[in-house]
Design a protein around this motif. Structure first.
Motif, mmCIF file in Angstrom:
data_model
loop_
_atom_site.group_PDB
_atom_site.id
_atom_site.type_symbol
_atom_site.label_atom_id
_atom_site.label_comp_id
_atom_site.label_asym_id
_atom_site.label_seq_id
_atom_site.Cartn_x
_atom_site.Cartn_y
_atom_site.Cartn_z
ATOM 1 N N ALA A 157 0.860 -1.191 0.000
ATOM 2 C CA ALA A 157 0.000 0.000 0.000
ATOM 3 C C ALA A 157 0.888 1.230 0.000
ATOM 4 N N VAL A 158 0.650 2.113 -0.938
ATOM 5 C CA VAL A 158 1.374 3.380 -1.027
ATOM 6 C C VAL A 158 0.388 4.499 -0.731
ATOM 7 N N VAL A 159 0.699 5.307 0.256
ATOM 8 C CA VAL A 159 -0.177 6.424 0.610
ATOM 9 C C VAL A 159 0.357 7.681 -0.058
ATOM 10 N N GLY A 160 -0.416 8.217 -0.991
ATOM 11 C CA GLY A 160 -0.021 9.428 -1.700
ATOM 12 C C GLY A 160 0.302 9.151 -3.151
ATOM 13 N N ILE A 164 6.735 11.000 -5.276
ATOM 14 C CA ILE A 164 7.363 9.841 -4.656
ATOM 15 C C ILE A 164 6.456 8.624 -4.728
ATOM 16 N N GLY A 165 5.173 8.800 -4.417
ATOM 17 C CA GLY A 165 4.246 7.680 -4.446
ATOM 18 C C GLY A 165 4.184 7.017 -5.815
ATOM 19 N N ALA A 166 4.135 7.828 -6.864
ATOM 20 C CA ALA A 166 4.059 7.277 -8.223
ATOM 21 C C ALA A 166 5.341 6.537 -8.585
ATOM 22 N N GLU A 167 6.490 7.076 -8.171
ATOM 23 C CA GLU A 167 7.757 6.425 -8.511
ATOM 24 C C GLU A 167 7.935 5.118 -7.732
ATOM 25 N N VAL A 168 7.521 5.104 -6.470
ATOM 26 C CA VAL A 168 7.568 3.861 -5.700
ATOM 27 C C VAL A 168 6.635 2.830 -6.324
ATOM 28 N N ALA A 169 5.432 3.235 -6.690
ATOM 29 C CA ALA A 169 4.479 2.318 -7.310
ATOM 30 C C ALA A 169 5.028 1.759 -8.615
ATOM 31 N N THR A 170 5.716 2.598 -9.384
ATOM 32 C CA THR A 170 6.311 2.148 -10.643
ATOM 33 C C THR A 170 7.313 1.026 -10.406
ATOM 34 N N ALA A 171 8.246 1.239 -9.465
ATOM 35 C CA ALA A 171 9.277 0.244 -9.186
ATOM 36 C C ALA A 171 8.686 -1.017 -8.585
ATOM 37 N N ALA A 172 7.714 -0.862 -7.679
ATOM 38 C CA ALA A 172 7.123 -2.022 -7.012
ATOM 39 C C ALA A 172 6.333 -2.878 -7.986
ATOM 40 N N ALA A 173 5.578 -2.240 -8.880
ATOM 41 C CA ALA A 173 4.809 -2.993 -9.870
ATOM 42 C C ALA A 173 5.748 -3.753 -10.806
ATOM 43 N N ALA A 174 6.857 -3.132 -11.180
ATOM 44 C CA ALA A 174 7.834 -3.792 -12.044
ATOM 45 C C ALA A 174 8.451 -5.003 -11.367
ATOM 46 N N ALA A 175 8.512 -4.971 -10.021
ATOM 47 C CA ALA A 175 9.060 -6.096 -9.261
ATOM 48 C C ALA A 175 8.023 -7.190 -9.028
ATOM 49 N N PRO A 347 15.297 31.784 -8.616
ATOM 50 C CA PRO A 347 15.104 30.889 -9.756
ATOM 51 C C PRO A 347 13.656 30.760 -10.192
ATOM 52 N N VAL A 348 13.479 30.270 -11.397
ATOM 53 C CA VAL A 348 12.209 29.697 -11.823
ATOM 54 C C VAL A 348 12.284 28.224 -11.434
ATOM 55 N N PRO A 349 11.462 27.774 -10.491
ATOM 56 C CA PRO A 349 11.584 26.400 -9.993
ATOM 57 C C PRO A 349 11.465 25.365 -11.108
ATOM 58 N N TYR A 350 12.191 24.258 -10.913
ATOM 59 C CA TYR A 350 12.190 23.185 -11.902
ATOM 60 C C TYR A 350 12.297 21.844 -11.186
ATOM 61 N N PHE A 351 11.579 20.848 -11.664
ATOM 62 C CA PHE A 351 11.763 19.494 -11.162
ATOM 63 C C PHE A 351 11.269 18.502 -12.204
ATOM 64 N N TRP A 352 11.585 17.220 -11.978
ATOM 65 C CA TRP A 352 11.187 16.180 -12.910
ATOM 66 C C TRP A 352 10.859 14.903 -12.155
ATOM 67 N N SER A 353 10.212 13.987 -12.864
ATOM 68 C CA SER A 353 9.854 12.701 -12.274
ATOM 69 C C SER A 353 9.809 11.649 -13.377
ATOM 70 N N ASP A 354 10.271 10.443 -13.045
ATOM 71 C CA ASP A 354 10.133 9.289 -13.939
ATOM 72 C C ASP A 354 9.099 8.354 -13.331
ATOM 73 N N GLN A 355 8.008 8.145 -14.037
ATOM 74 C CA GLN A 355 6.963 7.260 -13.519
ATOM 75 C C GLN A 355 6.209 6.603 -14.661
ATOM 76 N N PHE A 356 5.948 5.305 -14.498
ATOM 77 C CA PHE A 356 5.165 4.539 -15.462
ATOM 78 C C PHE A 356 5.692 4.702 -16.892
ATOM 79 N N ASP A 357 7.011 4.597 -17.016
ATOM 80 C CA ASP A 357 7.687 4.667 -18.311
ATOM 81 C C ASP A 357 7.500 6.015 -18.998
ATOM 82 N N ARG A 358 7.346 7.055 -18.202
ATOM 83 C CA ARG A 358 7.213 8.401 -18.753
ATOM 84 C C ARG A 358 8.069 9.363 -17.938
ATOM 85 N N MET A 359 8.616 10.366 -18.602
ATOM 86 C CA MET A 359 9.349 11.411 -17.904
ATOM 87 C C MET A 359 8.501 12.674 -17.891
ATOM 88 N N ILE A 360 8.259 13.184 -16.688
ATOM 89 C CA ILE A 360 7.498 14.422 -16.517
ATOM 90 C C ILE A 360 8.465 15.503 -16.054
#
Length: 433
Positions: A157-160, A164-175, A347-360
């Motif tokens: 169970a992933v709360v959120g 972070i929640g999406a990236e954890v879910a991505t890795a866990a599902a792949a496992a 700065p102009v804030p910037y961030f990224w995420s890798d989830q479900f085979d997509r880069m945001i």
């Protein structure tokens, strides 16, 4: 901070004290993450040759955190130590800051005197109530421990449904784990991206074999799962909580520095010009000249870039008069004022995420009530972006899935204050800038 106390035989530094590079026999950096390690690097590059002490609560050298929820969980990497030269830095690892006094840092192994201080203690994950075991993902040890339990058939169970929640879910599902993500909002990433853009990511979970339960709040973590608001119980073998972080500033309460969802600093990242004290990374709540508000950004880019300004500020500190109160929570009245031509962090804030085979990727500051302007077809699995415009018609933020150039160029426009017509933005065949 009140400076009417003598510490370790050094004279009290009242409001008339002038800190200069030559005066700084010892600079202490509290927090041995990316921000702390980068600040040490920038201080040396800026000409500081005195004693430089790096204090870290963990036993590890500075390491990169973004790969923890990606490469480390997936088993592609086991070590994310940063290539930062700390050869002449005094390393005090496995040692925690407990308090701050004028000219002295209290730790769990005794006090440390300093002539300049860098606060880089980052943020701590929010935990939920309950007597069940809950995992968080903040440290390399957290990531390695979670990776060890991921296996086919594990009920996780992933709360959120945030980054972070999406990236954890991505890795866990792949496992091969059976993953359920519980999210209190109506869509994933609602706070960061709003309902319209966040809703485009709902299908990603099902496509990855992850169960997503929206509009579902957690009452408590229990030994065998989650007690949900409304009385339902969700069985789980392991629980990961990813509902945000809070700045790790509890050890600073009562020290005299202003705290407001982080360490209150000015646009130069100074919390106190007369001691002097600066703050970098996740724990810094800085005054943004660009947005005319106080900001705190919990992403890699802030930890990477803010040390450049903080080091320059620390090496130029020589203040004698009060700072202007240009924010809701101003610095203390005796904190001093910056000299001329000190670097500004804006700065102009910037961030990224890798989830479900997509880069945001995301850049900017999204106006709360603005509607997104789509660039490309958001119904397609990849290759679209969206932008938000402010009341003046200026591009305020952009998010991209599989279109990194849109974020790079969009951020460049925002930094320069250049304009782009929303109609032109919506034309995916036309480059931005």
């Amino acid at each position: 901070m009140r400076r009417q106390i003598e510490t370790a035989g050094k004279p009290a530094r009242g409001n008339g004290y002038r800190a200069t590079l030559a005066d700084m026999e010892r600079i202490v950096v509290v927090g041995a993450g990316l921000a702390g390690g980068r600040t040490c690097q920038e201080l040396r590059a800026g000409g500081y040759t005195g004693t430089l002490t790096l204090l870290g609560a963990e036993d590890h050298l500075p390491y990169d955190r973004p790969p923890l929820s990606k490469a480390v969980l997936a088993g592609r990497r086991d070590d994310t130590t940063l290539p930062v030269d700390l050869g002449d830095v005094e390393l005090l690892l496995g040692r925690r800051a407990t308090g701050l006094r004028p000219g002295a840092l209290d730790t769990d192994r005794g006090p440390l005197d300093f002539d300049g201080l860098v606060i880089a203690t980052g943020a701590d994950p929010v935990r939920l109530p309950g007597d069940g075991r809950q995992r968080v993902l903040r440290t390399i040890d957290d990531a390695r421990a979670l990776r060890e339990v991921l296996r086919p058939g594990l009920r996780l169970a992933v709360v959120g449904a945030g980054w972070i929640g999406a990236e954890v879910a991505t890795a866990a599902a792949a496992a091969g784990a059976a993953v359920t993500v519980v999210e209190a909002a109506d869509v994933p990433l609602a706070q960061a991206l709003g309902d319209e853009v966040g809703s485009r990511m709902i299908d990603w979970y099902a496509q990855a074999g992850v169960t997503l339960r929206l509009d579902t709040a957690v009452h408590a973590v229990q030994p065998d799962g989650l007690a949900l608001v409304g009385g339902e119980h969700l069985l789980a073998d392991e629980i990961v909580v990813g509902v945000g972080v809070r700045p790790a500033t509890g050890w600073l309460v009562g020290c005299g520095l202003a705290l407001d969802r982080g360490v209150v600093v000015d646009e130069h990242l100074a919390a106190d010009w007369s001691t002097p004290v600066v703050c970098v990374g996740d724990s810094a709540a800085w005054w943004s000249l660009r947005y005319s508000t106080r900001m705190r950004v919990e992403h890699w880019d802030c930890a990477q870039q803010s040390p450049v300004v903080a080091a320059a500020t620390l090496l130029r500190a020589d203040a004698t008069t009060p700072l202007r109160a240009d924010a809701t929570t101003p610095l203390p009245a005796d904190a001093g004022t910056p000299p001329e031509d000190v670097a500004v962090y804006d700065p102009v804030p910037y961030f990224w995420s890798d989830q479900f085979d997509r880069m945001i990727q995301f850049a900017g500051r999204r106006p709360a009530d603005a509607k997104p302007v789509w660039r490309g077809d958001p119904s397609q699995p990849k290759g679209w972006s969206a932008g938000w415009f402010d009341d003046a018609g200026q591009l305020a933020a952009v998010v991209a899935v599989g279109r990194p150039a849109d974020v790079v160029r969009g951020r460049r426009l925002m930094v320069a204050g250049a304009t782009i017509d929303p109609t032109r933005f919506a034309d995916a065949s036309t480059p931005l800038g």
